[in-house]
Design an enzyme around this catalytic site. Structure first.
Site, short mmCIF file in Angstrom:
data_model
loop_
_atom_site.label_atom_id
_atom_site.label_comp_id
_atom_site.label_asym_id
_atom_site.label_seq_id
_atom_site.Cartn_x
_atom_site.Cartn_y
_atom_site.Cartn_z
N ASP A 131 -7.00 -1.32 -4.60
CA ASP A 131 -8.05 -0.98 -3.65
C ASP A 131 -8.97 0.11 -4.21
OD1 ASP A 131 -6.97 -2.75 -1.80
OD2 ASP A 131 -5.75 -1.20 -0.84
N ASP A 159 0.86 -1.20 0.00
CA ASP A 159 0.00 0.00 0.00
C ASP A 159 0.89 1.24 0.00
OD1 ASP A 159 -2.40 -1.44 0.11
OD2 ASP A 159 -2.26 -1.60 2.29
#
Length: 223
Positions: free
Chosen positions: A185, A151
C-alpha cells in the site's frame, strides 16, 4: 536523473518491482506466521505493528465484492505492465522518475495480488487466539482468488478524546491517521503521490499524444 551505463530504465523498473515484492512478502509472512489476528506490538506511541486482514482495497477499505477486486487488480497489473514495457522500449525514453513511479505502483499492486490469489490456499486461518501456519494448497482458510490482504502498519500520530465542552464531537475518541496498511500500500501511495506532484504535466502530455495518435492508428487499421 541520469542512470549508470549498465542500468537501463527497464532494469531499474525490474529491480524496484522485485525489491518491493520481496520486502512486502517477507513482512507479511513474518506477521501472519508469528502474530494472532489483531495482536499489536508497541514500537512507539505513534507507531504499532498491528496485524489485521481485509477483503478490500488499500488501507482496509471494503467497497466491492472480493472476486471482483482480485480480478480488477490482475487486469490493472497486466495493463500497467504492458504500458511500462512499451514505455521503456520506445525510441524516445521517458523521464526516469516517471518510470520509478510506475514501477512502485505496479509492484504494490502485485504484492497485494499475491495475498488475494494465494494466501487463502497456503495459510490456515488467523484468529484472535490462533497464529496461522503454512499448509498445502487446499488446506487453507479459503480458495484461490479469495485470500485476505495482510496489513500491519498503524500510525496513530494523534490519539485523543475531544473535550466534553465541544459541540457535536465532545467526548468522542479521535485518532489522526487510523488506517492500517502494508508495504505494498505504501509503495502504491508513494508512486501515485509522486506522479501527481512531479509528473502531472508529463501525464497530460502523454494523454494528448495518445489522443493525437488515435486517428493515425485508425487510418492504418483501415488501410
Amino acid at each position: 536523473m541520469k542512470l549508470p551505463n549498465f542500468l537501463t530504465q527497464g532494469r531499474l523498473a525490474s529491480a524496484i518491482i522485485v525489491a518491493v515484492l520481496v520486502i512486502d512478502q517477507l513482512i507479511k509472512i513474518a506477521v501472519k506466521t508469528n502474530m494472532a489476528l489483531y495482536e499489536r506490538i508497541h514500537i512507539a506511541d505513534w507507531f504499532y505493528i498491528y496485524f489485521t486482514e481485509n477483503n478490500g482495497m488499500a488501507f482496509g477499505m471494503e467497497i466491492f465484492a472480493k472476486l471482483f477486486l482480485t480480478l480488477f487488480r490482475i487486469v490493472a497489473v497486466v495493463l500497467i505492465s504492458g504500458y511500462l514495457y512499451r514505455l521503456v522500449h520506445q525510441p524516445q525514453r521517458p523521464k526516469t522518475g516517471f518510470v520509478v513511479c510506475l514501477a512502485l505502483i505496479l509492484a504494490g499492486a502485485m504484492g497485494n495480488i499475491i495475498d488475494c490469489v494465494c494466501y487463502g490456499e497456503v495459510f490456515t486461518e488467523s484468529t484472535y487466539n490462533q497464529v496461522a501456519e503454512w499448509t498445502l494448497p487446499g488446506g487453507g482458510y479459503s480458495t484461490w482468488l479469495h485470500g485476505k490482504v495482510v496489513d500491519m502498519f498503524y500510525f496513530p500520530i494523534i490519539d485523543m478524546y475531544w473535550p466534553d465542552w465541544m459541540p457535536v464531537v465532545g467526548g468522542d475518541h479521535f485518532v489522526f491517521f487510523s488506517p492500517i496498511f502494508n508495504f505494498a500500500d505504501a509503495s502504491i501511495s508513494c508512486g501515485i503521490i509522486a506522479l501527481l506532484l512531479f509528473y502531472s504535466s508529463y501525464l497530460d502530455k502523454a494523454a494528448k499524444d495518445g489522443k493525437a495518435r488515435e486517428p493515425e492508428d485508425r487510418q492504418e487499421a483501415v488501410s
